[in-house]
Motif scaffolding. Structure first.
Motif, PDB file in Angstrom:
ATOM      1  N   GLU A 203      -5.849  38.097   8.289  1.00 28.53           N
ATOM      2  CA  GLU A 203      -5.173  39.381   8.065  1.00 28.53           C
ATOM      3  C   GLU A 203      -4.082  39.252   7.013  1.00 28.53           C
ATOM      4  OE1 GLU A 203      -3.469  37.707  12.011  1.00 28.53           O
ATOM      5  OE2 GLU A 203      -5.370  37.716  10.893  1.00 28.53           O
ATOM      6  N   HIS A 204      -3.478  38.076   6.929  1.00 24.41           N
ATOM      7  CA  HIS A 204      -2.475  37.858   5.888  1.00 24.41           C
ATOM      8  C   HIS A 204      -3.143  37.758   4.510  1.00 24.41           C
ATOM      9  CE1 HIS A 204       0.537  35.966   8.982  1.00 24.41           C
ATOM     10  NE2 HIS A 204       0.330  37.264   9.163  1.00 24.41           N
ATOM     11  N   LEU A 205      -4.277  37.054   4.461  1.00 18.80           N
ATOM     12  CA  LEU A 205      -5.005  36.924   3.195  1.00 18.80           C
ATOM     13  C   LEU A 205      -5.392  38.290   2.651  1.00 18.80           C
ATOM     14  CD1 LEU A 205      -6.368  35.150   1.042  1.00 18.80           C
ATOM     15  CD2 LEU A 205      -8.410  35.115   2.483  1.00 18.80           C
ATOM     16  N   GLN A 206      -5.858  39.177   3.516  1.00 21.36           N
ATOM     17  CA  GLN A 206      -6.232  40.522   3.065  1.00 21.36           C
ATOM     18  C   GLN A 206      -5.048  41.231   2.410  1.00 21.36           C
ATOM     19  OE1 GLN A 206      -7.847  43.041   6.116  1.00 21.36           O
ATOM     20  NE2 GLN A 206      -8.041  44.815   4.774  1.00 21.36           N
ATOM     21  N   GLN A 207      -3.884  41.118   2.993  1.00 26.31           N
ATOM     22  CA  GLN A 207      -2.705  41.761   2.418  1.00 26.31           C
ATOM     23  C   GLN A 207      -2.297  41.103   1.103  1.00 26.31           C
ATOM     24  OE1 GLN A 207      -1.479  44.643   3.581  1.00 26.31           O
ATOM     25  NE2 GLN A 207      -3.201  44.462   5.018  1.00 26.31           N
ATOM     26  N   PHE A 208      -2.436  39.782   1.038  1.00 27.23           N
ATOM     27  CA  PHE A 208      -2.117  39.084  -0.210  1.00 27.23           C
ATOM     28  C   PHE A 208      -3.045  39.525  -1.332  1.00 27.23           C
ATOM     29  CE2 PHE A 208      -0.566  35.293   2.526  1.00 27.23           C
ATOM     30  CZ  PHE A 208       0.693  35.865   2.626  1.00 27.23           C
ATOM     31  N   VAL A 209      -4.345  39.655  -1.030  1.00 28.33           N
ATOM     32  CA  VAL A 209      -5.318  40.104  -2.038  1.00 28.33           C
ATOM     33  C   VAL A 209      -4.945  41.488  -2.547  1.00 28.33           C
ATOM     34  CG1 VAL A 209      -7.723  40.787  -2.428  1.00 28.33           C
ATOM     35  CG2 VAL A 209      -7.215  38.683  -1.161  1.00 28.33           C
ATOM     36  N   LYS A 210      -4.552  42.364  -1.651  1.00 32.86           N
ATOM     37  CA  LYS A 210      -4.195  43.725  -2.052  1.00 32.86           C
ATOM     38  C   LYS A 210      -2.943  43.768  -2.928  1.00 32.86           C
ATOM     39  CE  LYS A 210      -6.393  46.091   1.840  1.00 32.86           C
ATOM     40  NZ  LYS A 210      -6.214  46.964   3.034  1.00 32.86           N
ATOM     41  N   LEU A 211      -2.069  42.786  -2.756  1.00 34.91           N
ATOM     42  CA  LEU A 211      -0.847  42.712  -3.557  1.00 34.91           C
ATOM     43  C   LEU A 211      -1.078  42.128  -4.943  1.00 34.91           C
ATOM     44  CD1 LEU A 211       1.803  41.309  -1.028  1.00 34.91           C
ATOM     45  CD2 LEU A 211       1.921  43.526  -2.195  1.00 34.91           C
ATOM     46  N   ALA A 212      -2.105  41.292  -5.082  1.00 36.96           N
ATOM     47  CA  ALA A 212      -2.228  40.411  -6.243  1.00 36.96           C
ATOM     48  C   ALA A 212      -2.564  41.144  -7.539  1.00 36.96           C
ATOM     49  CB  ALA A 212      -3.293  39.354  -5.966  1.00 36.96           C
ATOM     50  N   ASP A 213      -1.890  40.716  -8.624  1.00 34.94           N
ATOM     51  CA  ASP A 213      -2.250  41.139  -9.980  1.00 34.94           C
ATOM     52  C   ASP A 213      -3.270  40.181 -10.579  1.00 34.94           C
ATOM     53  OD1 ASP A 213      -0.174  43.251 -10.156  1.00 34.94           O
ATOM     54  OD2 ASP A 213       1.201  41.547 -10.058  1.00 34.94           O
ATOM     55  N   VAL A 214      -3.281  38.951 -10.065  1.00 31.39           N
ATOM     56  CA  VAL A 214      -4.231  37.919 -10.487  1.00 31.39           C
ATOM     57  C   VAL A 214      -4.703  37.200  -9.225  1.00 31.39           C
ATOM     58  CG1 VAL A 214      -4.593  35.819 -11.844  1.00 31.39           C
ATOM     59  CG2 VAL A 214      -3.012  37.578 -12.675  1.00 31.39           C
ATOM     60  N   ILE A 215      -6.023  36.981  -9.126  1.00 35.24           N
ATOM     61  CA  ILE A 215      -6.577  36.217  -8.004  1.00 35.24           C
ATOM     62  C   ILE A 215      -7.337  35.027  -8.574  1.00 35.24           C
ATOM     63  CG2 ILE A 215      -8.130  36.218  -6.008  1.00 35.24           C
ATOM     64  CD1 ILE A 215      -7.735  39.279  -5.879  1.00 35.24           C
ATOM     65  N   VAL A 216      -6.985  33.837  -8.116  1.00 39.50           N
ATOM     66  CA  VAL A 216      -7.695  32.625  -8.494  1.00 39.50           C
ATOM     67  C   VAL A 216      -8.303  32.040  -7.225  1.00 39.50           C
ATOM     68  CG1 VAL A 216      -7.540  30.342  -9.554  1.00 39.50           C
ATOM     69  CG2 VAL A 216      -6.030  32.199 -10.344  1.00 39.50           C
ATOM     70  N   SER A 217      -9.624  32.017  -7.143  1.00 37.16           N
ATOM     71  CA  SER A 217     -10.281  31.521  -5.937  1.00 37.16           C
ATOM     72  C   SER A 217     -11.131  30.301  -6.266  1.00 37.16           C
ATOM     73  CB  SER A 217     -11.149  32.616  -5.315  1.00 37.16           C
ATOM     74  OG  SER A 217     -11.665  32.191  -4.072  1.00 37.16           O
ATOM     75  N   ALA A 218     -10.922  29.241  -5.488  1.00 39.71           N
ATOM     76  CA  ALA A 218     -11.686  27.999  -5.676  1.00 39.71           C
ATOM     77  C   ALA A 218     -12.058  27.457  -4.299  1.00 39.71           C
ATOM     78  CB  ALA A 218     -10.884  26.985  -6.471  1.00 39.71           C
ATOM     79  N   VAL A 219     -12.852  28.230  -3.577  1.00 38.20           N
ATOM     80  CA  VAL A 219     -13.304  27.852  -2.241  1.00 38.20           C
ATOM     81  C   VAL A 219     -14.737  27.338  -2.356  1.00 38.20           C
ATOM     82  CG1 VAL A 219     -13.732  28.618   0.130  1.00 38.20           C
ATOM     83  CG2 VAL A 219     -11.829  29.608  -1.193  1.00 38.20           C
ATOM     84  N   PRO A 220     -14.966  26.046  -2.119  1.00 40.30           N
ATOM     85  CA  PRO A 220     -16.296  25.466  -2.351  1.00 40.30           C
ATOM     86  C   PRO A 220     -17.269  25.700  -1.200  1.00 40.30           C
ATOM     87  CG  PRO A 220     -14.790  23.756  -1.639  1.00 40.30           C
ATOM     88  CD  PRO A 220     -13.977  25.028  -1.723  1.00 40.30           C
ATOM     89  N   GLN A 221     -17.455  26.974  -0.862  1.00 40.72           N
ATOM     90  CA  GLN A 221     -18.390  27.342   0.195  1.00 40.72           C
ATOM     91  C   GLN A 221     -19.310  28.440  -0.313  1.00 40.72           C
ATOM     92  OE1 GLN A 221     -16.253  28.448   3.737  1.00 40.72           O
ATOM     93  NE2 GLN A 221     -15.084  26.543   3.804  1.00 40.72           N
TER      94      GLN A 221
END
Length: 285
Positions: A203-221
């Motif tokens: 639930e925190h990640l969802q709020q962080f995504v909504k706030l972000a001007d830039v998203i860098v994702s490096a999840v190896p799944q």
């Protein structure tokens, strides 16, 4: 001279620009810089990356030695030999390591900081956190982490040198190779980094995504995706996963700029940053 702004995330353009600088630096040197390359993992993304790195070296006139090691102890001995070899100006090791008898961070600190073209030695990470561009008391450039820098460069080239000032930058990866150095770079550029990892509450990640001007994702799944409806319009999305952490079709429909894992990949920029570091390690000031 300032880079011409393109108003888009163009990894090919950015990589070609810096590979051109690498080529010019090699001409200044007047000799072929030497690079020791060790593929220390079985990850398919690294195997492909390794192939392209060796190809870049061949095309640019870099004397790259492709070194195979079979154990952690052999790796330690190989790094020690390369550190002492005057013909080797840089060392590049592919992580995460396949060897169970030694940790990645231990190997990172075995590499001579002056030959650490990945910028992962504790000394180089320390200079990054202090926002130093030159080694104390010299004109020698500090080795900047190449993957993190490969995120910064396309954004600045496309949208201007002050792009990150005041921006909220969400980084979904807390590794020593990507997330941690990138958060330091963002802070140095007066942006606001938010660093997330596997234990970040959903639930925190969802709020962080909504706030972000830039998203860098490096999840190896291969199954991990960031829901597009969490992402606000105009956000820049960087995919460093290898498997695809975004729904590219949905991003395209909404006109959200992004890098992907194939055509507009950060990988080529990362290689350019590493080879640029190599030219500095070889003597270009």
């Amino acid at each position: 001279m300032p880079s011409p702004m393109t108003g888009k995330l163009d990894c090919q353009d950015t990589a070609n620009h810096y590979l051109g600088l690498v080529k010019a630096n090699i001409q200044k040197l007047g000799f072929k810089p030497g690079l020791g390359v060790i593929l220390g993992c079985d990850d398919m993304g690294c195997v492909v990356y390794h192939k392209w790195l060796m190809k870049d070296c061949e095309e640019l006139g870099i004397a790259a030695a492709d070194i195979e090691v079979k154990s952690g102890m052999e790796l330690v001995k190989t790094v020690a030999r390369l550190n002492q070899d005057p013909a080797t100006h840089g060392i590049f090791i592919f992580y995460p390591l396949r060897y169970t008898d030694i940790r990645d961070d231990e190997v990172m600190d075995l590499v001579d900081p002056d030959k650490d073209i990945e910028g992962l030695h504790s000394m180089n990470l320390g200079y990054l956190n202090k926002y130093r561009k030159r080694v104390d008391g010299s004109d020698h450039r500090c080795m900047t982490p190449c993957t993190a820098r490969a995120v910064i460069k396309p954004a600045k080239r496309g949208f201007g040198d002050t792009f990150f000032t005041g921006k909220t930058v969400l980084i979904i990866n807390d590794s020593l190779r990507i997330g941690r150095p990138l958060s330091a770079m963002v802070a140095n550029l007066k942006g606001t980094p938010i660093l997330c990892h596997q234990n970040t509450q959903a639930e925190h990640l969802q709020q962080f995504v909504k706030l972000a001007d830039v998203i860098v994702s490096a999840v190896p799944q291969p199954t991990y995706r960031i829901p597009t409806d969490w992402i606000k319009d105009g956000t820049l999305c960087f995919d460093l996963s290898g498997q695809g952490n975004f729904n590219y079709e949905a991003l395209t429909e909404r006109g959200i700029p992004y890098t992907d894992t194939t055509q507009n990949s950060i990988g080529k920029v990362t290689r350019a940053m590493a080879l640029l570091n190599l030219t500095y390690a070889a003597g270009v000031e």
